[in-house]
Design a protein around this motif. Sequence first.
Motif, PDB file in Angstrom:
ATOM      1  N   LYS A   1       0.670  -1.245   0.147  1.00  0.00           N
ATOM      2  CA  LYS A   1       0.056  -0.134  -0.049  1.00  0.00           C
ATOM      3  C   LYS A   1       0.664   1.299   0.106  1.00  0.00           C
ATOM      4  CE  LYS A   1      -3.866  -2.233   2.357  1.00  0.00           C
ATOM      5  NZ  LYS A   1      -4.883  -2.218   3.332  1.00  0.00           N
ATOM      6  N   GLN A   2       0.590   2.147  -0.795  1.00  0.00           N
ATOM      7  CA  GLN A   2       1.533   3.317  -0.905  1.00  0.00           C
ATOM      8  C   GLN A   2       0.697   4.548  -0.906  1.00  0.00           C
ATOM      9  OE1 GLN A   2       3.733   3.141  -4.883  1.00  0.00           O
ATOM     10  NE2 GLN A   2       4.462   5.301  -4.686  1.00  0.00           N
ATOM     11  N   SER A   3       1.139   5.709  -0.209  1.00  0.00           N
ATOM     12  CA  SER A   3       0.553   6.982  -0.213  1.00  0.00           C
ATOM     13  C   SER A   3       1.510   8.003  -0.269  1.00  0.00           C
ATOM     14  CB  SER A   3      -0.291   6.886   1.129  1.00  0.00           C
ATOM     15  OG  SER A   3       0.531   6.663   2.305  1.00  0.00           O
ATOM     16  N   PRO A   4       1.202   9.273  -0.505  1.00  0.00           N
ATOM     17  CA  PRO A   4       0.025   9.560  -1.264  1.00  0.00           C
ATOM     18  C   PRO A   4       0.055   9.310  -2.592  1.00  0.00           C
ATOM     19  CG  PRO A   4       1.470  11.448  -1.167  1.00  0.00           C
ATOM     20  CD  PRO A   4       2.311  10.310  -0.451  1.00  0.00           C
ATOM     21  N   GLN A   5      -1.461   9.464  -2.944  1.00  0.00           N
ATOM     22  CA  GLN A   5      -1.567   9.145  -4.324  1.00  0.00           C
ATOM     23  C   GLN A   5      -0.789  10.192  -5.480  1.00  0.00           C
ATOM     24  OE1 GLN A   5      -5.798   8.825  -5.064  1.00  0.00           O
ATOM     25  NE2 GLN A   5      -5.499   7.836  -7.275  1.00  0.00           N
ATOM     26  N   SER A   6      -0.714  11.489  -4.944  1.00  0.00           N
ATOM     27  CA  SER A   6      -0.258  12.461  -5.688  1.00  0.00           C
ATOM     28  C   SER A   6       0.352  13.477  -4.546  1.00  0.00           C
ATOM     29  CB  SER A   6      -0.753  13.329  -6.602  1.00  0.00           C
ATOM     30  OG  SER A   6      -2.234  13.971  -5.959  1.00  0.00           O
ATOM     31  N   LEU A   7       1.655  14.323  -5.070  1.00  0.00           N
ATOM     32  CA  LEU A   7       2.243  15.221  -4.202  1.00  0.00           C
ATOM     33  C   LEU A   7       2.537  16.350  -5.019  1.00  0.00           C
ATOM     34  CD1 LEU A   7       3.304  15.324  -1.274  1.00  0.00           C
ATOM     35  CD2 LEU A   7       5.047  13.669  -2.006  1.00  0.00           C
ATOM     36  N   ILE A   8       2.654  17.496  -4.519  1.00  0.00           N
ATOM     37  CA  ILE A   8       3.115  18.723  -4.978  1.00  0.00           C
ATOM     38  C   ILE A   8       4.003  19.210  -4.016  1.00  0.00           C
ATOM     39  CG2 ILE A   8       2.785  20.956  -6.055  1.00  0.00           C
ATOM     40  CD1 ILE A   8       0.066  19.873  -6.889  1.00  0.00           C
ATOM     41  N   VAL A   9       5.399  19.399  -4.297  1.00  0.00           N
ATOM     42  CA  VAL A   9       6.306  20.256  -3.665  1.00  0.00           C
ATOM     43  C   VAL A   9       7.047  21.291  -4.291  1.00  0.00           C
ATOM     44  CG1 VAL A   9       8.686  19.592  -2.336  1.00  0.00           C
ATOM     45  CG2 VAL A   9       6.601  17.886  -2.354  1.00  0.00           C
ATOM     46  N   GLN A  10       7.463  22.081  -3.515  1.00  0.00           N
ATOM     47  CA  GLN A  10       8.259  23.187  -4.217  1.00  0.00           C
ATOM     48  C   GLN A  10       9.624  22.877  -4.305  1.00  0.00           C
ATOM     49  OE1 GLN A  10       6.325  26.004  -4.086  1.00  0.00           O
ATOM     50  NE2 GLN A  10       7.762  27.230  -5.503  1.00  0.00           N
TER      51      GLN A  10
END
Lengths: 113, 112
Positions: free
Chosen positions: A5-14
């Motif tokens: 099981k993997q998280s998060p599904q999507s990620l936005i980082v500076q």
Amino acid sequence: QQQVKQSPQSLIVQKGGIPIINCAYENTAFDYFPWYQQFPGKGPALLIAIRPDVSEKKEGRFTISFNKSAKQFSLHIMDSQPGDSATYFCAASGRGRDDKIIFGKGTRLHILP
Amino acid sequence: DAGVTQSPTHLIKTRGQQVTLRCSPKSGHDTVSWYQQALGQGPQFIFQYYEEEERQRGNFPDRFSGHQFPNYSSELNVNALLLGDSALYLCASRIGWQGEQYFGPGTRLTVT
């Protein structure tokens, strides 16, 4: 049954930030835990991998942290760059005749410039 | 040194048809595995070939079959195609029973 099981599904980082992707597994027979990076139109490429007798592994800007008792592992990307924007998959496999790779569902990472 | 190569790159088929996908492993590699990657999902293991025999198989129906040739190249065959078979099909190769698996770029199959 989802074994990884993997998280998060999507990620936005500076840019320059440290994205963290987490994974959990169920099968205690797994003994190899790779992370793959996939760009659009390409196959997955091995980024870094760890075995359960080690709690941390670093390769360049990529670090895996491994917690055997909790059956969890995570990927940290130091000093993230826009070129790191891709989909990341954690995975697990066993030994010998059961060494097929079981993938998580993936995390779509976007690094803002 | 060429990596894993797959052909064709893209393919469009109709429901009920049959398809054959091809894979050439990385030089020196003798074990080939096939994976199915649906859109937005992680790859799922189909089967693995070593010494021209199917060594392991994932949870896929018998409509999915394969073959490995003496030069270690491999084919994936899918019969009676369903809409749900639309996916990216990945081939990966390695040396023997251990070591890193190298993935090819995949074949994008669309079933209409």
